[in-house]
Write a protein that holds these residues in place. Structure first.
Motif, mmCIF file in Angstrom:
data_model
loop_
_atom_site.group_PDB
_atom_site.id
_atom_site.type_symbol
_atom_site.label_atom_id
_atom_site.label_comp_id
_atom_site.label_asym_id
_atom_site.label_seq_id
_atom_site.Cartn_x
_atom_site.Cartn_y
_atom_site.Cartn_z
ATOM 1 N N GLN A 19 0.828 -1.199 0.000
ATOM 2 C CA GLN A 19 0.000 0.000 0.000
ATOM 3 C C GLN A 19 0.867 1.255 0.000
ATOM 4 N N GLU A 20 0.313 2.338 -0.543
ATOM 5 C CA GLU A 20 0.964 3.632 -0.444
ATOM 6 C C GLU A 20 0.612 4.256 0.899
ATOM 7 N N ALA A 21 1.548 5.045 1.433
ATOM 8 C CA ALA A 21 1.327 5.679 2.729
ATOM 9 C C ALA A 21 2.031 7.025 2.781
ATOM 10 N N GLU A 22 1.530 7.883 3.657
ATOM 11 C CA GLU A 22 2.166 9.175 3.901
ATOM 12 C C GLU A 22 3.228 9.063 4.987
ATOM 13 N N PHE A 23 3.032 8.116 5.923
ATOM 14 C CA PHE A 23 3.913 7.984 7.074
ATOM 15 C C PHE A 23 3.775 6.584 7.651
ATOM 16 N N VAL A 24 4.862 6.042 8.171
ATOM 17 C CA VAL A 24 4.843 4.725 8.821
ATOM 18 C C VAL A 24 5.614 4.831 10.133
ATOM 19 N N ALA A 25 5.036 4.310 11.217
ATOM 20 C CA ALA A 25 5.717 4.218 12.505
ATOM 21 C C ALA A 25 5.876 2.739 12.828
ATOM 22 N N ILE A 33 10.448 4.114 15.466
ATOM 23 C CA ILE A 33 10.943 4.952 14.384
ATOM 24 C C ILE A 33 9.776 5.393 13.519
ATOM 25 N N GLY A 34 9.852 6.628 13.067
ATOM 26 C CA GLY A 34 8.880 7.157 12.123
ATOM 27 C C GLY A 34 9.551 7.337 10.770
ATOM 28 N N ILE A 35 8.856 6.934 9.720
ATOM 29 C CA ILE A 35 9.415 6.996 8.378
ATOM 30 C C ILE A 35 8.462 7.793 7.492
ATOM 31 N N ALA A 36 8.999 8.849 6.889
ATOM 32 C CA ALA A 36 8.247 9.692 5.964
ATOM 33 C C ALA A 36 8.928 9.619 4.597
ATOM 34 N N PRO A 37 8.284 10.117 3.563
ATOM 35 C CA PRO A 37 8.944 10.128 2.246
ATOM 36 C C PRO A 37 10.312 10.821 2.317
ATOM 37 N N LEU A 38 11.223 10.369 1.476
ATOM 38 C CA LEU A 38 12.596 10.861 1.385
ATOM 39 C C LEU A 38 13.460 10.486 2.587
ATOM 40 N N HIS A 39 13.022 9.491 3.374
ATOM 41 C CA HIS A 39 13.814 9.015 4.509
ATOM 42 C C HIS A 39 15.112 8.405 3.989
ATOM 43 N N SER A 40 16.168 8.563 4.739
ATOM 44 C CA SER A 40 17.445 7.978 4.328
ATOM 45 C C SER A 40 17.366 6.451 4.409
ATOM 46 N N PRO A 41 18.165 5.750 3.619
ATOM 47 C CA PRO A 41 18.146 4.282 3.637
ATOM 48 C C PRO A 41 18.526 3.742 5.017
ATOM 49 N N LEU A 42 17.880 2.650 5.391
ATOM 50 C CA LEU A 42 18.209 2.011 6.667
ATOM 51 C C LEU A 42 17.750 0.568 6.671
ATOM 52 N N ILE A 43 18.361 -0.191 7.567
ATOM 53 C CA ILE A 43 17.912 -1.540 7.898
ATOM 54 C C ILE A 43 17.832 -1.577 9.415
ATOM 55 N N GLY A 44 16.707 -2.036 9.942
ATOM 56 C CA GLY A 44 16.522 -2.065 11.388
ATOM 57 C C GLY A 44 15.899 -3.363 11.847
ATOM 58 N N ARG A 45 16.191 -3.700 13.090
ATOM 59 C CA ARG A 45 15.615 -4.888 13.724
ATOM 60 C C ARG A 45 14.326 -4.480 14.432
ATOM 61 N N LEU A 46 13.241 -5.162 14.102
ATOM 62 C CA LEU A 46 11.943 -4.849 14.694
ATOM 63 C C LEU A 46 11.760 -5.535 16.046
ATOM 64 N N GLY A 47 10.987 -4.888 16.891
ATOM 65 C CA GLY A 47 10.576 -5.478 18.152
ATOM 66 C C GLY A 47 9.127 -5.914 18.060
ATOM 67 N N TYR A 48 8.500 -6.094 19.208
ATOM 68 C CA TYR A 48 7.088 -6.448 19.266
ATOM 69 C C TYR A 48 6.315 -5.178 19.542
ATOM 70 N N GLY A 49 5.273 -4.908 18.754
ATOM 71 C CA GLY A 49 4.493 -3.718 19.021
ATOM 72 C C GLY A 49 3.648 -3.269 17.857
ATOM 73 N N GLU A 50 3.320 -1.990 17.867
ATOM 74 C CA GLU A 50 2.365 -1.425 16.919
ATOM 75 C C GLU A 50 3.052 -0.812 15.708
ATOM 76 N N MET A 51 2.554 -1.175 14.535
ATOM 77 C CA MET A 51 2.937 -0.510 13.304
ATOM 78 C C MET A 51 1.742 0.338 12.889
ATOM 79 N N ARG A 52 1.987 1.645 12.681
ATOM 80 C CA ARG A 52 0.939 2.552 12.229
ATOM 81 C C ARG A 52 1.266 2.997 10.817
ATOM 82 N N ILE A 53 0.290 2.883 9.947
ATOM 83 C CA ILE A 53 0.445 3.298 8.556
ATOM 84 C C ILE A 53 -0.589 4.382 8.300
#
Length: 135
Positions: A19-25, A33-53
């Motif tokens: 899906q397309e989104a304006e923002f992802v937490a 972490i919050g991710i918006a358009p034009l975010h720098s490249p990254l790789i991260g390890r996820l925990g347990y919790g809420e993803m908001r799109i």
């Protein structure tokens, strides 16, 4: 205005969301972490919790069960063990898992690690379900 993010959520069983989104937490292992358009490249390890799109029309809430996230060229790729729409979570089931885990004996480091993981997962599911029910 920047082009929207493309969000892809994949579990071992299926692709859960594209899906397309304006923002992802996302819940990282050590914070959020919050991710918006034009975010720098990254790789991260996820925990347990809420993803908001956040889309133009609404905000979707999901429970994420660990894994990894990659951000490249406005594409957010989430690889997780489990992704469940928050409205589908059952607080009573998660509370029962939490209570069961807390009563198990832990006499080795391995059993302690297993119990701690189950407790963290159950608490995260309860939190996500409560937050989503208020949204």
């Amino acid at each position: 205005m920047a082009k929207p993010l493309q969000v892809v959520v994949v579990t071992p069983e299926a692709t859960i969301l594209e899906q397309e989104a304006e923002f992802v937490a996302l819940p990282l292992y050590d914070g959020e972490i919050g991710i918006a358009p034009l975010h720098s490249p990254l790789i991260g390890r996820l925990g347990y919790g809420e993803m908001r799109i956040k889309t133009a029309a609404k905000t979707l809430h999901y429970y994420i069960d660990g894994g990894f996230v990659q951000v490249v060229d406005d594409v957010v790729s989430v690889l997780t063990n489990k992704a469940v729409l928050a409205s589908k979570l059952d607080i009573a089931v998660a509370q029962a898992q939490l209570n069961s885990a807390m009563t198990k004996p832990v006499n080795t480091p391995e059993l302690l690690a297993i119990r701690d993981r189950i407790v963290a997962q159950a608490r995260a599911q309860i939190h996500v379900a409560k937050v989503a029910s208020k949204a």
